[in-house]
Scaffold this motif. Structure first.
Motif, PDB file in Angstrom:
ATOM      1  N   LEU A  88      -7.695   2.344 -15.765  1.00 32.47           N
ATOM      2  CA  LEU A  88      -7.401   3.269 -14.668  1.00 32.47           C
ATOM      3  C   LEU A  88      -6.140   2.836 -13.926  1.00 32.47           C
ATOM      4  CD1 LEU A  88      -7.942   5.503 -12.578  1.00 32.47           C
ATOM      5  CD2 LEU A  88      -9.489   3.896 -11.412  1.00 32.47           C
ATOM      6  N   GLN A  89      -6.120   1.610 -13.457  1.00 39.98           N
ATOM      7  CA  GLN A  89      -5.048   0.971 -12.677  1.00 39.98           C
ATOM      8  C   GLN A  89      -5.033   1.424 -11.214  1.00 39.98           C
ATOM      9  OE1 GLN A  89      -4.633  -1.214 -14.545  1.00 39.98           O
ATOM     10  NE2 GLN A  89      -4.537  -0.397 -16.605  1.00 39.98           N
ATOM     11  N   SER A  90      -5.036   2.720 -10.967  1.00 43.41           N
ATOM     12  CA  SER A  90      -5.043   3.220  -9.588  1.00 43.41           C
ATOM     13  C   SER A  90      -5.661   4.611  -9.567  1.00 43.41           C
ATOM     14  CB  SER A  90      -3.616   3.278  -9.027  1.00 43.41           C
ATOM     15  OG  SER A  90      -3.586   3.964  -7.785  1.00 43.41           O
ATOM     16  N   ALA A  91      -6.231   4.969  -8.420  1.00 48.56           N
ATOM     17  CA  ALA A  91      -6.757   6.327  -8.252  1.00 48.56           C
ATOM     18  C   ALA A  91      -5.740   7.254  -7.610  1.00 48.56           C
ATOM     19  CB  ALA A  91      -8.028   6.284  -7.395  1.00 48.56           C
ATOM     20  N   THR A 137      -0.334  -8.032  -0.768  1.00 42.73           N
ATOM     21  CA  THR A 137      -0.981  -8.300  -2.055  1.00 42.73           C
ATOM     22  C   THR A 137      -2.106  -9.313  -1.891  1.00 42.73           C
ATOM     23  OG1 THR A 137       1.089  -7.830  -3.211  1.00 42.73           O
ATOM     24  CG2 THR A 137      -0.582  -9.046  -4.429  1.00 42.73           C
ATOM     25  N   ARG A 138      -1.869 -10.321  -1.054  1.00 38.86           N
ATOM     26  CA  ARG A 138      -2.904 -11.318  -0.772  1.00 38.86           C
ATOM     27  C   ARG A 138      -4.108 -10.647  -0.122  1.00 38.86           C
ATOM     28  NH1 ARG A 138      -4.373 -14.102   3.689  1.00 38.86           N
ATOM     29  NH2 ARG A 138      -5.252 -16.219   3.388  1.00 38.86           N
ATOM     30  N   GLN A 139      -3.853  -9.760   0.822  1.00 35.65           N
ATOM     31  CA  GLN A 139      -4.934  -9.045   1.497  1.00 35.65           C
ATOM     32  C   GLN A 139      -5.732  -8.208   0.511  1.00 35.65           C
ATOM     33  OE1 GLN A 139      -3.613  -6.605   4.779  1.00 35.65           O
ATOM     34  NE2 GLN A 139      -5.573  -5.531   4.952  1.00 35.65           N
ATOM     35  N   MET A 140      -5.043  -7.523  -0.407  1.00 37.00           N
ATOM     36  CA  MET A 140      -5.731  -6.712  -1.417  1.00 37.00           C
ATOM     37  C   MET A 140      -6.672  -7.566  -2.253  1.00 37.00           C
ATOM     38  SD  MET A 140      -2.662  -4.328  -2.891  1.00 37.00           S
ATOM     39  CE  MET A 140      -1.366  -3.743  -1.796  1.00 37.00           C
ATOM     40  N   TYR A 141      -6.201  -8.743  -2.647  1.00 35.44           N
ATOM     41  CA  TYR A 141      -7.004  -9.602  -3.510  1.00 35.44           C
ATOM     42  C   TYR A 141      -8.259 -10.086  -2.780  1.00 35.44           C
ATOM     43  CZ  TYR A 141      -8.300 -13.466  -6.591  1.00 35.44           C
ATOM     44  OH  TYR A 141      -8.994 -14.319  -7.423  1.00 35.44           O
ATOM     45  N   ARG A 158      -5.430   0.739  -2.064  1.00 39.63           N
ATOM     46  CA  ARG A 158      -6.158  -0.125  -2.990  1.00 39.63           C
ATOM     47  C   ARG A 158      -7.667  -0.049  -2.722  1.00 39.63           C
ATOM     48  NH1 ARG A 158      -6.845  -3.522  -7.456  1.00 39.63           N
ATOM     49  NH2 ARG A 158      -7.958  -5.384  -6.842  1.00 39.63           N
ATOM     50  N   ARG A 159      -8.037  -0.049  -1.443  1.00 40.16           N
ATOM     51  CA  ARG A 159      -9.446   0.042  -1.076  1.00 40.16           C
ATOM     52  C   ARG A 159     -10.026   1.383  -1.548  1.00 40.16           C
ATOM     53  NH1 ARG A 159      -8.810  -0.256   4.216  1.00 40.16           N
ATOM     54  NH2 ARG A 159      -8.108  -2.410   3.967  1.00 40.16           N
ATOM     55  N   GLU A 160      -9.266   2.440  -1.402  1.00 39.54           N
ATOM     56  CA  GLU A 160      -9.724   3.760  -1.842  1.00 39.54           C
ATOM     57  C   GLU A 160      -9.921   3.795  -3.362  1.00 39.54           C
ATOM     58  OE1 GLU A 160      -6.803   6.430  -0.393  1.00 39.54           O
ATOM     59  OE2 GLU A 160      -7.340   6.148   1.723  1.00 39.54           O
ATOM     60  N   THR A 161      -9.043   3.130  -4.099  1.00 35.44           N
ATOM     61  CA  THR A 161      -9.216   3.055  -5.553  1.00 35.44           C
ATOM     62  C   THR A 161     -10.533   2.383  -5.905  1.00 35.44           C
ATOM     63  OG1 THR A 161      -6.853   3.102  -6.115  1.00 35.44           O
ATOM     64  CG2 THR A 161      -8.322   1.991  -7.659  1.00 35.44           C
ATOM     65  N   LEU A 162     -10.818   1.246  -5.277  1.00 40.16           N
ATOM     66  CA  LEU A 162     -12.060   0.539  -5.564  1.00 40.16           C
ATOM     67  C   LEU A 162     -13.275   1.378  -5.176  1.00 40.16           C
ATOM     68  CD1 LEU A 162     -11.216  -3.136  -4.505  1.00 40.16           C
ATOM     69  CD2 LEU A 162     -11.363  -2.194  -6.812  1.00 40.16           C
TER      70      LEU A 162
END
Length: 378
Positions: free
Chosen positions: A122-125, A216-220, A173-177
């Motif tokens: 998917l990679q991203s929504a 990026t750190r926050q996303m991880y 990123r949160r929305e994708t997850l």
């Protein structure tokens, strides 16, 4: 009997993503795919006598995009494995899939052929982020692909997502997850974008609108917490699973178990030696030996490799298992080098087991390059 994993490289895809440096050949016709599948079958037959004392318990069809192959060719290749190798009745047999190449009839024929696990990219929504990556699908296409896979009987599905991509924010990123979790896959792989030399991304790195290091750190870190709260335990730096659905094939790599690779650019660790194939598809189809120089790692190399790969796992390195494997104390060999990282909170030591903390995983390469005698791979 000893166990063995097989990796089969399918190097075809609809188009090449802008970040991709894998060995893949876009827009090939069916005749070329037939030639390549025949070469794979010939290669599988050739190596089968070397594996009589092994049980194959994992198979991974990677790429490229394996589902670019017509269903009858996938069946032919997988059938060759079942015919020539001692495949365990409960073997994990995975195929990677791009959402634009998956549909219910293909999935049904894959299940009938013995493939029982899918890994869907998917990679991203978010459409803007997908277009920036050069992906051909949107989230609706992915969701339809996922639904078709479920309808065809796949009850073990992994989804690939990516962080650090152009235009991405912690919120997107949160929305994708969230959208991925709504579909309830069994496994999620969450990778950081790496700009590889020779890719279109590398050629225009200065113009890419990438999130900064802190984002990026926050996303991880947020992703780890979010997935854990929803039942997906992290078991490796980039991988999360519901209990019992960890990727058994990839665990072979991280545990330094034996595996054989087939096809162009495929690599192997078998019989004490490491070797790989070149990317020359013409020579492979002609039946030429494209195996590159074999290396037989010495004990020091094997120890370093084991430490490097085991530190990718949340379990880390168990000192007693290390000593039983190599006949040498892990504490005496690496303890002093690890001590500063334990003190700083990047590494933990509990009951003789060393492992990276979440913060340590963010700088794992730097840690490993300090404690090992060679630079760790990406």
């Amino acid at each position: 009997m000893k166990t063995l994993g097989l990796y089969v490289h399918i190097p075809f895809c609809r188009s090449k993503c802008l970040y991709c440096d894998f060995c893949s050949f876009p827009r090939q016709d069916e005749d070329r795919m037939v030639e390549y599948a025949n070469a794979l079958c010939r290669d599988l037959q050739k190596h089968a006598p070397l594996c009589r004392e092994y049980v194959v318990d994992t198979v991974f069809l990677g790429g490229g995009t394996p589902t670019t192959l017509p269903a009858y060719l996938l069946k032919k290749v997988v059938g060759e494995i079942f015919q020539n190798y001692n495949v365990s009745p409960n073997a994990e047999i995975t195929a990677e899939c791009n959402p634009v190449t998956g549909e219910r009839e293909l999935f049904a024929r894959m299940r009938a052929a013995g493939i029982n696990r899918l890994s869907i990219g998917l990679q991203s929504a978010h459409e803007k982020e997908l277009k920036a990556l050069g992906r051909l699908h949107n989230f609706d296409i992915f969701a339809a692909c996922f639904a078709d896979a479920r309808a065809a009987g796949f009850d073990n599905i992994s989804v690939d997502v990516m962080s650090g991509i152009p235009f991405q924010t912690p919120e997107s990123r949160r929305e994708t997850l969230q959208k991925v979790l709504a579909l309830s896959p069994e496994h999620i792989s969450s990778y950081d974008l790496i700009i590889e030399e020779g890719t279109p991304f590398a050629r225009r790195i200065d113009t890419l609108r990438l999130p900064d290091e802190e984002a990026t750190r926050q996303m991880y870190l947020e992703g780890i917490d979010f997935l854990r709260e929803n039942g997906y335990a992290q078991y490796e730096i980039s991988n999360f699973a519901r209990p019992g659905y960890e990727s058994r094939h990839n665990l072979k790599y991280w545990n330094c178990d034996e595996y054989l690779g087939f096809g162009v650019a495929a690599h192997s660790d078998f019989g004490g030696a490491r070797f790989g194939n070149s990317r020359d598809i013409e020579e492979y189809i002609r039946g030429s030996d494209i195996t590159e120089e074999k290396t037989v790692p010495d004990k020091a190399e094997r120890m370093g490799e084991y430490v490097m790969l085991r530190f990718r796992l949340c379990e880390g390195v168990d000192g007693s298992l290390f000593e039983s494997r190599f006949g040498i104390s892990f504490e005496e060999t690496y303890g002093k080098k690890l001590a500063p990282f334990v003190k700083s909170g990047l590494v933990r030591c509990e009951d003789g087991r060393y492992y990276l903390t979440q913060e340590g995983m963010l700088v794992s390469n730097a840690i490993l390059s300090e404690i090992l005698d060679f630079a760790p791979q990406k």
